[in-house]
Design an enzyme around this catalytic site. Structure first.
Site, mmCIF file in Angstrom:
data_model
loop_
_atom_site.group_PDB
_atom_site.id
_atom_site.type_symbol
_atom_site.label_atom_id
_atom_site.label_comp_id
_atom_site.label_asym_id
_atom_site.label_seq_id
_atom_site.Cartn_x
_atom_site.Cartn_y
_atom_site.Cartn_z
ATOM 1 N N VAL A 1 40.154 43.413 41.179
ATOM 2 C CA VAL A 1 39.122 44.093 40.400
ATOM 3 C C VAL A 1 37.765 43.514 40.754
ATOM 4 C CG1 VAL A 1 38.226 44.452 38.060
ATOM 5 C CG2 VAL A 1 40.692 44.553 38.476
ATOM 6 N N ALA B 1 34.598 39.135 40.414
ATOM 7 C CA ALA B 1 35.826 39.806 40.829
ATOM 8 C C ALA B 1 37.019 38.935 40.438
ATOM 9 C CB ALA B 1 35.829 40.039 42.338
ATOM 10 N N LYS B 2 38.189 39.473 40.495
ATOM 11 C CA LYS B 2 39.412 38.691 40.237
ATOM 12 C C LYS B 2 40.602 39.449 40.778
ATOM 13 C CE LYS B 2 40.307 34.847 37.955
ATOM 14 N NZ LYS B 2 39.329 33.779 37.868
ATOM 15 N N GLY B 3 41.661 38.730 41.082
ATOM 16 C CA GLY B 3 42.868 39.387 41.552
ATOM 17 C C GLY B 3 44.094 38.672 41.035
ATOM 18 N N ASP C 1 43.179 30.395 42.284
ATOM 19 C CA ASP C 1 43.207 30.484 40.824
ATOM 20 C C ASP C 1 44.581 29.956 40.403
ATOM 21 O OD1 ASP C 1 41.256 32.005 38.752
ATOM 22 O OD2 ASP C 1 43.309 32.248 38.064
#
Ligand code: GLU
Length: 448
Positions: A76, A121-123, A162
């Site tokens: 995202v 952003a992040k995934g 992460d």
């Protein structure tokens, strides 16, 4: 897997019917902050409240035993006003699109607050790394990278480590992307790489060190009247991964006494101060901190409720909820992990006078050194560790000062309808970050 309340063991939200959608919590925190932003152009709130792009992918993986399993992943980008998307990729069974969207929004505010030229952003991939072999993890990482590869890049969206991903994961992401985009310097496509592949000195310690710098400097500003430094402070840390374990050593180095630590299997306590080397050796030998000689075993729920000066939740989200917030006996909570406190718990802690140093400030050290890594990769340079740490300290201190000053001015100028005591550091940090993004949005202009 449903997140559980650490205090009751029941699924989160069962007892207090608390709102536990991750994105709803992030959006409500955003709404609390935007009330104080006068320059907010109509309609901008909607734009900044939603993710710009949410990508969900499903892909097959051949397992070691020859069977095939389908995995789901998300990437995202919340906002790209300040620069390319930036944020980690987590591997965890509890990953949901809702959580990834919320964490991507936090990254937008984190980058803006600490002053790095990235958006948020992040995934995440829904999987349990503890049950996967290294070669299965490698195949999952490569296939996920290939699925999202058209949407990442050194100037588009830059992943990082992460929860349960590390330098090795980043090396596989880099290699996969580089094979798919041969013929140019692709090192800056991902940060948190191994040092000999362009990883920055200090990246592995950066988040934990940043937690130390943020805490020390916030205390130095006088946020808690009689706790002006870490010397002699009693500290409890939940989580003994990249953030918690580094923070434990760093806080000890600054004169604090670590009286409780934990990993996913439970916690250990010694009111006189833990021997961290012994705890590390025990974890290395047995796989857990629990049972370290000379310590008292506690559950993770009990650990959070220990009487201490500083509590650092550095594990998964929603650990302090409406169900246990009243029983938290600390003066300061430092959010080493992302979103450890629910909305109702945040209000309860604030009412009780517990200071919360919010995630977007406290754990911004990771993305700060990721930015340094990105700069070094683009310039084909490699900085010394002391240079990285000095720069990190300076940027964390500046972000703390900006937050603290805004917090003071918000409280001093509170409208008669506001209770100044209810304005938290989280709200102040968000106001600083949102104002920066709003300003640049308007400078750039709305296209077309
Ligand atoms: N995953 C980390 C965070 O939540 C680091 C992100 C990055 O370095 O881009 O801040």
């Amino acid at each position: 897997m449903v997140d559980q309340n650490p205090a009751s063991g029941k699924p989160l939200g069962v007892e207090n019917h608390e709102e536990l959608s991750h994105i709803a919590v992030t959006q409500q925190q955003f709404a609390q902050a935007t009330r104080f932003i006068a320059s907010m152009k109509a309609g901008l709130i909607d734009f900044l409240n939603v993710p710009k792009r949410s990508l969900t992918v499903c892909f097959p993986i051949e397992m070691d035993d020859g069977s095939v399993r389908t995995y789901h992943g998300h990437r995202v980008v919340h906002n790209r006003v300040l620069g390319p998307g930036k944020g980690g990729i987590r591997f965890h069974p509890a990953v949901t699109l809702d959580e990834v969207q919320s964490l991507a929004a936090l990254m937008t505010w984190k980058c803006a607050l600490v002053g790095v030229p990235f958006g948020g952003a992040k995934g995440g991939v829904v999987c349990n790394p503890k049950e996967l072999s290294e070669s299965e993890l490698r195949r999952i990482t490569r296939r996920f990278t290939s699925e999202i590869s058209p949407f990442i890049g050194p100037y588009i969206d830059i992943p990082a480590p992460d929860l349960y991903t590390n330098a090795q994961t980043m090396a596989w992401i880099y290699d996969t992307y580089d094979i798919l985009h041969a013929g140019r310097n692709n090192r800056a496509v991902v940060t948190g790489k191994p040092p000999d592949l362009g990883g920055s000195a200090g990246r592995a310690q950066a988040t934990g060190l940043g937690v130390l710098f943020a805490t020390e400097h916030m205390l130095g500003n006088g946020i808690v009247a009689d706790l002006l430094s870490l010397a002699g402070a009693r500290v409890v840390i939940q989580g003994f991964g990249d953030v918690g374990a580094v923070a434990a050593s760093a806080f000890t180095g600054a004169g604090a006494k670590i009286i409780g630590i934990s990993d996913s299997q439970g916690g250990i306590v010694n009111p006189e101060g833990l021997d961290l080397d012994a705890a590390r050796a025990h974890k290395k030998q047995t796989g857990t901190l629990v049972g370290t000689p000379g310590t008292i075993n506690v559950s993770n729920a009990e650990l959070l409720e220990i009487d201490c000066d500083i509590l650092v939740p550095a594990a998964t989200s929603f650990q302090i909820t409406a169900d246990n917030a009243e029983r938290i006996k600390t003066r300061v909570v430092v959010e080493g992990g992302n979103a450890p406190i629910t909305l109702q718990a945040d209000a309860i802690l604030n009412q009780r006078g517990v200071v919360v140093i919010p995630d977007i400030l406290a754990n911004a050290g990771g993305v700060t050194v990721s930015y340094f890594e990105w700069v070094q990769n683009n310039q084909n340079e490699s900085w010394e560790l002391d240079e990285v740490i000095q720069k990190l300290r300076r940027m964390m201190h500046r972000a703390v000062d900006d937050t603290y000053q805004r917090w003071q001015s918000l409280r001093a100028q509170a409208a008669p309808s506001e209770d100044p005591a209810q304005i938290s550091l989280r709200t102040a940090a968000l106001v600083v970050a949102i104002e920066r993004v709003v300003k640049v949005t308007l400078e750039r202009g709305i296209w077309p």
